[in-house]
Design an enzyme around this catalytic site. Structure first.
Site, short mmCIF file in Angstrom:
data_model
loop_
_atom_site.label_atom_id
_atom_site.label_comp_id
_atom_site.label_asym_id
_atom_site.label_seq_id
_atom_site.Cartn_x
_atom_site.Cartn_y
_atom_site.Cartn_z
N LEU A 180 0.87 -1.27 0.19
CA LEU A 180 0.15 -0.09 -0.01
C LEU A 180 0.73 1.15 -0.10
O LEU A 180 0.39 2.21 0.03
CB LEU A 180 -1.05 -0.07 1.28
CG LEU A 180 -1.80 -1.16 1.54
CD1 LEU A 180 -2.65 -1.14 2.93
CD2 LEU A 180 -2.73 -1.54 0.51
N TYR A 192 0.41 11.20 -11.79
CA TYR A 192 0.26 10.04 -10.86
C TYR A 192 -0.30 8.92 -11.34
O TYR A 192 0.14 7.68 -10.95
CB TYR A 192 -0.73 10.66 -9.92
CG TYR A 192 -1.14 9.87 -8.76
CD1 TYR A 192 -0.47 9.47 -7.74
CD2 TYR A 192 -2.47 9.37 -8.73
CE1 TYR A 192 -1.05 8.43 -6.86
CE2 TYR A 192 -3.00 8.38 -7.74
CZ TYR A 192 -2.05 8.23 -6.57
OH TYR A 192 -2.57 7.36 -5.83
N LYS A 231 1.56 5.20 -11.30
CA LYS A 231 0.65 3.78 -10.87
C LYS A 231 0.60 2.66 -12.20
O LYS A 231 0.74 1.57 -11.68
CB LYS A 231 -0.49 4.23 -10.48
CG LYS A 231 -0.79 5.19 -9.06
CD LYS A 231 -0.28 4.18 -8.01
CE LYS A 231 -0.66 4.75 -6.84
NZ LYS A 231 -0.26 3.79 -5.61
N PRO A 279 -41.58 6.58 43.37
CA PRO A 279 -42.32 5.56 44.10
C PRO A 279 -43.59 5.95 44.21
O PRO A 279 -44.09 7.09 44.71
CB PRO A 279 -41.47 5.45 45.50
CG PRO A 279 -40.02 6.07 45.17
CD PRO A 279 -40.24 7.11 44.27
N GLY A 280 -44.67 5.04 44.02
CA GLY A 280 -46.02 5.02 44.14
C GLY A 280 -46.59 5.97 42.91
O GLY A 280 -47.93 6.09 43.13
#
Length: 399
Positions: A64, A119, A123, A310-311
Site C-alpha cells: 500500500l 500520478y 501507478k 415511588p408510588g
C-alpha cells in the site's frame, strides 16, 4: 500466516492492519479458519533492514506504500514505482514467491480526465512491474485500481474531499464547493478491507477495464470491489449538514444497511471533537419524575425514557392510531390497559429483573404504576410516530 503491509501508517494501511490484528489476536471470530501469526508493519520511517527480514518470511504482502501529494511530480515515479521495485527485488532475493497485492489507482487507466495524469503514469508503471514480476516468478499478484476512498482515519485536506468535508462540518469550519453537481465514485474503507482480507481466504473479485469502468471477468487481470457509490459533492454536503443537526433535532436520518448514508454517517462521527461527543437532552421534570426524548427517526417513530417516582401512576390516556412499547429496565411496576367502552382491564407486572416489551394498543387507555415505595421506575418507551404538538392523538381517561 505472516502478513507484510507496506504503507502501514496510511489511511488504507491503518484500517487493514487493525483488522488483521483483530484476527491475529482472536478478537474477530468470523473468518472461518483464517490464522494470522503476525502482521509486519512497514512504512516510510521504518528501518530499511526490516524490509529484508519481513520479505524473507512473509506469506502474503499488501503493498500500500505510495506517494499521493509530492512536492515535485517526479516524486510520483520514485515513490510509486521505485519502492515497488525495491519490494519485489527483495522478495526475489529471498526466493519468496508469496502472493502480493498492489494498491493502484483508477487514474492508471490514463483515460478521460486522467489521460495526462503523472500520478496515473506512475501507478500504471507499478502495475506493469507487478505483472512482469508474476510472469517471471510465478507468484500470484492482485492489482486493485482504487476509485476515491472514504472512511474513518482518512486525513482531511489530503486523502479526499469527503474527509475534508467531514472534518470541517464536524468542527464548524466552512467548506468550499465549486460545483455541487460534480460526481464522485466512492469506495468505503470497510468494503475495501473486507475484499483484501478475502484474498487471504482465496476470494478475489476479478475484472478487466473499459476505460475507468471495471468489467467483471473470472480471468480478469485486475481485482476490484463490486460495491461503490456515485454521489455528488452537493449531496455529500447536504447529508453532513443534516448529521450535524442531530443533537438538536434528535432525528436519526434513514440509514439502510449497506447504504452510502450509513457509511458516511459513521465516517462523519469519527471527526467529532471531544466537546461534541456528548450532548445534553431536555428532561421534562415534575413531582412525579421525568420524561425525556432520546432519539427520533426519519420514518420509524421515536424513543424516550420515563422515570416515575415511588408510588406514582403515569399515563391514563389512549390513542387512535399511535401505539407504543413500554420496556421497564429498572424498578418494579404494573401496566394496566383497558379497551375504550369496556370494563375489562389487562394487567402486566413488570420489572427490570425480567425485561420485556409490552404493547400499548391503539384504542386502549393505559397507565404505568410504580409499585415500589423506595425505588424509581425507569421505562424505555418507543412510539410508532414522532410527537406532534398540533396533533398529539392523546386523550385523557383513567384505566
Amino acid at each position: 500466516m505472516f502478513i507484510l503491509v507496506t504503507g502501514a501508517k496510511g489511511f488504507v494501511g491503518r484500517n487493514l492492519c487493525e483488522n488483521l490484528k483483530n484476527i491475529r489476536d482472536g478478537k474477530d471470530r468470523t473468518r472461518g479458519g483464517l490464522v494470522i501469526d503476525d502482521v509486519f508493519e512497514y512504512d516510510i520511517d521504518s528501518d530499511p533492514t526490516e524490509l529484508d527480514r519481513y520479505c524473507e518470511c512473509a506469506d502474503f504482502v499488501f503493498n500500500l506504500a505510495g506517494v499521493n501529494r509530492p512536492k515535485e511530480t517526479d516524486e510520483f515515479m520514485e515513490g510509486n514505482f521505485g519502492f515497488a521495485t525495491t519490494l519485489l527485488d527483495t522478495l526475489k532475493r529471498y526466493e519468496n514467491r508469496c502472493q502480493v497485492m498492489l494498491s493502484s489507482s483508477i487514474q492508471a487507466s490514463l483515460s478521460g480526465r486522467f489521460a495526462k495524469s503523472e500520478y496515473g503514469r506512475s501507478k500504471q508503471a507499478g502495475e506493469e512491474l507487478f505483472f512482469r514480476y508474476s510472469e517471471e516468478t510465478g507468484a500470484e499478484v492482485f492489482v486493485y485500481r482504487f476509485p476515491n476512498l472514504f472512511g474513518k482515519w482518512s486525513r482531511p485536506n489530503y486523502n479526499s474531499a469527503v474527509a475534508t468535508f467531514c472534518n470541517n462540518i464536524a468542527n464548524d469550519l466552512p467548506i468550499q464547493i465549486n460545483d455541487r453537481n460534480t460526481e464522485l465514485e466512492l469506495l468505503y474503507i470497510d468494503d475495501l478491507v473486507e475484499s483484501m482480507i478475502g484474498l487471504l481466504q482465496g476470494k478475489a473479485d476479478r475484472c478487466d477495464y473499459d476505460g475507468t469502468e471495471p468489467v467483471p471477468s473470472d480471468g480478469g487481470r485486475y481485482c476490484y470491489v463490486p460495491v461503490t457509490h456515485k454521489v455528488t459533492l452537493g449531496e455529500i454536503a447536504d447529508l453532513l449538514y443534516r448529521f450535524r443537526k442531530q443533537p438538536d433535532s434528535l432525528v436519526i436520518p434513514s440509514i439502510p444497511a449497506g447504504s452510502f448514508e450509513k457509511k458516511l454517517y459513521s465516517m462523519y462521527l469519527s471527526y467529532l471533537p471531544k466537546e461534541k461527543v456528548a450532548f445534553p437532552l431536555k428532561m421534562n421534570c415534575d413531582d412525579r419524575g421525568s420524561f425525556t426524548e432520546l432519539l427520533r427517526t426519519a420514518d420509524s417513530g421515536q424513543v424516550s425514557v420515563n422515570i416515575s417516582r415511588p408510588g406514582i401512576t403515569k399515563g391514563q390516556h389512549w390513542h387512535n392510531s399511535k401505539w407504543e412499547f413500554f420496556m421497564v429496565v429498572s424498578g418494579h411496576g404494573l401496566i394496566q390497559e383497558r379497551k375504550i367502552g369496556s370494563d375489562e382491564v389487562m394487567e402486566f407486572e413488570v420489572s427490570g429483573e425480567k425485561i420485556e416489551a409490552v404493547h400499548m394498543l391503539p384504542g386502549y387507555t393505559h397507565n404505568i404504576i410504580n409499585l415500589s415505595d423506595t425505588e424509581d421506575l425507569v421505562t424505555v418507551m418507543w412510539a410508532n410516530e414522532l410527537f406532534d404538538q398540533d396533533h398529539p392523538d392523546t386523550f385523557y381517561e383513567k384505566v
